[in-house]
Write a protein that holds these residues in place. Structure first.
Motif, mmCIF file in Angstrom:
data_model
loop_
_atom_site.group_PDB
_atom_site.id
_atom_site.type_symbol
_atom_site.label_atom_id
_atom_site.label_comp_id
_atom_site.label_asym_id
_atom_site.label_seq_id
_atom_site.Cartn_x
_atom_site.Cartn_y
_atom_site.Cartn_z
ATOM 1 N N CYS A 160 -98.200 63.698 86.963
ATOM 2 C CA CYS A 160 -96.786 63.618 86.585
ATOM 3 C C CYS A 160 -95.925 63.965 87.801
ATOM 4 N N CYS A 161 -94.608 63.992 87.622
ATOM 5 C CA CYS A 161 -93.736 64.341 88.744
ATOM 6 C C CYS A 161 -93.929 65.813 89.119
ATOM 7 N N ILE A 162 -93.834 66.083 90.410
ATOM 8 C CA ILE A 162 -93.938 67.470 90.886
ATOM 9 C C ILE A 162 -92.846 67.707 91.921
ATOM 10 N N VAL A 163 -92.111 68.800 91.767
ATOM 11 C CA VAL A 163 -91.137 69.183 92.797
ATOM 12 C C VAL A 163 -91.584 70.506 93.404
ATOM 13 N N ALA A 164 -91.351 70.652 94.716
ATOM 14 C CA ALA A 164 -91.670 71.925 95.366
ATOM 15 C C ALA A 164 -90.483 72.861 95.202
ATOM 16 N N ILE A 165 -90.773 74.114 94.925
ATOM 17 C CA ILE A 165 -89.681 75.092 94.749
ATOM 18 C C ILE A 165 -89.945 76.352 95.553
ATOM 19 N N LYS A 201 -73.404 81.664 88.739
ATOM 20 C CA LYS A 201 -73.241 82.134 87.346
ATOM 21 C C LYS A 201 -73.823 81.141 86.338
ATOM 22 N N ASP A 202 -73.956 79.882 86.721
ATOM 23 C CA ASP A 202 -74.496 78.869 85.798
ATOM 24 C C ASP A 202 -75.965 78.531 86.071
ATOM 25 N N ALA A 203 -76.530 79.131 87.138
ATOM 26 C CA ALA A 203 -77.901 78.752 87.532
ATOM 27 C C ALA A 203 -78.918 79.250 86.513
ATOM 28 N N PRO A 204 -79.856 78.383 86.100
ATOM 29 C CA PRO A 204 -80.841 78.804 85.100
ATOM 30 C C PRO A 204 -81.924 79.731 85.669
ATOM 31 N N SER A 205 -82.002 79.827 86.995
ATOM 32 C CA SER A 205 -82.967 80.727 87.650
ATOM 33 C C SER A 205 -82.602 80.760 89.126
ATOM 34 N N ASN A 206 -83.460 81.381 89.937
ATOM 35 C CA ASN A 206 -83.255 81.298 91.393
ATOM 36 C C ASN A 206 -84.367 80.467 92.031
ATOM 37 N N LEU A 207 -84.974 79.567 91.241
ATOM 38 C CA LEU A 207 -86.045 78.711 91.758
ATOM 39 C C LEU A 207 -85.434 77.391 92.236
ATOM 40 N N ALA A 208 -85.359 77.246 93.549
ATOM 41 C CA ALA A 208 -84.655 76.111 94.154
ATOM 42 C C ALA A 208 -85.626 75.022 94.594
ATOM 43 N N ILE A 209 -85.205 73.786 94.384
ATOM 44 C CA ILE A 209 -86.029 72.644 94.811
ATOM 45 C C ILE A 209 -85.863 72.461 96.314
ATOM 46 N N ILE A 210 -86.985 72.303 97.006
ATOM 47 C CA ILE A 210 -86.892 71.971 98.438
ATOM 48 C C ILE A 210 -87.356 70.517 98.614
ATOM 49 N N GLY A 211 -87.175 69.979 99.792
ATOM 50 C CA GLY A 211 -87.332 68.532 99.983
ATOM 51 C C GLY A 211 -88.731 67.959 99.983
ATOM 52 N N ARG A 212 -89.490 68.246 98.938
ATOM 53 C CA ARG A 212 -90.814 67.637 98.755
ATOM 54 C C ARG A 212 -90.942 67.280 97.282
ATOM 55 N N TYR A 213 -91.222 66.022 97.010
ATOM 56 C CA TYR A 213 -91.342 65.546 95.624
ATOM 57 C C TYR A 213 -92.552 64.637 95.518
ATOM 58 N N ILE A 214 -93.196 64.647 94.361
ATOM 59 C CA ILE A 214 -94.101 63.550 94.007
ATOM 60 C C ILE A 214 -93.501 62.930 92.758
ATOM 61 N N ALA A 244 -88.112 65.385 82.713
ATOM 62 C CA ALA A 244 -88.520 66.759 82.363
ATOM 63 C C ALA A 244 -88.447 66.973 80.846
ATOM 64 N N LYS A 245 -87.422 66.347 80.228
ATOM 65 C CA LYS A 245 -87.275 66.499 78.769
ATOM 66 C C LYS A 245 -88.448 65.862 78.034
ATOM 67 N N GLN A 246 -89.159 64.963 78.718
ATOM 68 C CA GLN A 246 -90.366 64.356 78.123
ATOM 69 C C GLN A 246 -91.632 65.084 78.585
ATOM 70 N N GLY A 247 -91.454 66.233 79.237
ATOM 71 C CA GLY A 247 -92.603 67.035 79.688
ATOM 72 C C GLY A 247 -93.297 66.479 80.918
ATOM 73 N N LYS A 248 -92.598 65.642 81.684
ATOM 74 C CA LYS A 248 -93.262 64.958 82.792
ATOM 75 C C LYS A 248 -92.926 65.507 84.181
ATOM 76 N N VAL A 249 -92.386 66.722 84.239
ATOM 77 C CA VAL A 249 -92.048 67.285 85.551
ATOM 78 C C VAL A 249 -92.603 68.709 85.680
ATOM 79 N N LEU A 250 -93.337 68.925 86.759
ATOM 80 C CA LEU A 250 -93.811 70.264 87.098
ATOM 81 C C LEU A 250 -93.096 70.742 88.353
ATOM 82 N N ALA A 251 -92.953 72.047 88.488
ATOM 83 C CA ALA A 251 -92.384 72.627 89.709
ATOM 84 C C ALA A 251 -93.419 73.578 90.279
ATOM 85 N N TYR A 252 -93.617 73.475 91.576
ATOM 86 C CA TYR A 252 -94.703 74.211 92.225
ATOM 87 C C TYR A 252 -94.161 75.119 93.325
ATOM 88 N N LYS A 253 -94.424 76.402 93.167
ATOM 89 C CA LYS A 253 -94.029 77.365 94.212
ATOM 90 C C LYS A 253 -95.099 77.309 95.297
#
Ligand code: G1P
Length: 279
Positions: A160-165, A201-214, A244-253
């Motif tokens: 599935c899709c993966i974003v680096a965080i 104030k609106d951020a859902p976390s402090n986990l930020a996407i960096i420029g690597r995606y699958i 993501a709403k279809q469960g198709k996105v993971l985020a990887y630290k």
């Protein structure tokens, strides 16, 4: 037939103006600015090769000719330095040219990262692919493989899709796409929300996407209908939220270190880091 598990293509959005580096970027693409003696984009391409990818797809724009020339042979230059001590300085780029192919398409209008990725569809076709933003420069000395290698391995398992965080100070969330999710394995999150450059104030976390995606090819269909978001631009973060709403996105630290070479401060930090590493 293409092996479902293999990612072979890497897309490099490289059409931006690089205004933060003016006047340096007036006639030179920002992706060609060097950290020590190597342009940012070459670091990205080498990371992709290390991850087993061999087809580089670059989205360029006006004034970006130097990118094409860099990933090509320079007969005159090579002839000139043949047999001299300088020859070894071209060894890395020669190795890159010998190990992969390059194709290019132009983004005619600057309508955001999502739009740049959609522009690359013509080079990617109907297969999963990686995206590297060259101004996020990553190094993995002493930890493990490169960031993209780590992500490709995860893709092979999860398909599935993966974003680096990475974790950033809360006051910096307005510089990044920010995710929220449930940790399903160590350092791996199933994403259930993501927002492009939220106020702290609106951020859902402090986990930020960096420029690597699958990304999976379905992203192109989603991008076709994604409306302009933050800054009036078509955002990849918004398109990914649909998946993501279809469960198709993971985020990887990820393991390793990343430098924001899109800012002068980060660029200097990277330069010092790589200089100290090599000397
Ligand atoms: C882009 C993305 C953002 C991401 C960032 C990583 O922003 O839109 O979601 O966090 O890259 O570098 P940019 O830095 O191009 O403004």
């Amino acid at each position: 037939m293409l092996n479902q598990n293999s990612i072979k293509k890497c897309l490099f959005p490289a059409a931006g103006y690089g205004t933060r580096f003016l006047p340096a970027t007036k006639a030179i693409p920002k992706e060609m600015l060097p950290v020590l003696t190597k342009p940012l984009l070459q670091y990205g391409v080498e990371e992709a090769i290390e991850a087993g990818l061999d087809t580089m797809a670059i989205v360029t724009g006006r004034g970006k000719r130097a990118i094409e020339d860099h990933f090509d042979i320079s007969y005159e230059l090579e002839h000139q330095i043949k047999g001299s001590s300088k020859e070894k300085m071209l060894a890395d780029i020669r190795n890159v040219i010998d190990h992969c192919t390059f194709s290019y398409t132009r983004q005619i209008e600057m309508k955001g990262l999502g739009h740049a990725i959609l522009t690359g569809q013509t080079l990617i076709g109907n297969q999963p692919f990686a995206v590297i933003l060259a101004d996020d420069l990553c190094d993995n000395t002493g930890v493990s493989k490169g960031v993209l290698s780590q992500m490709v391995k995860l893709y092979e398992k999860h398909q599935c899709c993966i974003v680096a965080i990475e974790e950033v100070p809360k006051e910096q969330t307005n510089k990044y796409g920010v995710i929220a999710g449930e940790e399903i394995e160590n350092n791996l999150y199933r994403v259930n929300d993501m927002i492009e450059k939220p106020d702290p104030k609106d951020a859902p976390s402090n986990l930020a996407i960096i420029g690597r995606y699958i990304l999976i090819p379905e992203i192109f269909d989603v991008l076709q209908t994604t409306q302009p978001g933050k800054g009036g631009e078509i955002q990849i973060t918004d398109a990914l939220l649909t998946l993501a709403k279809q469960g198709k996105v993971l985020a990887y630290k990820f393991e390793g270190q990343r430098f924001d070479c899109g800012s002068v401060e980060g660029f200097v930090e990277a330069t010092n880091y790589f200089y100290n590493k090599e000397n």
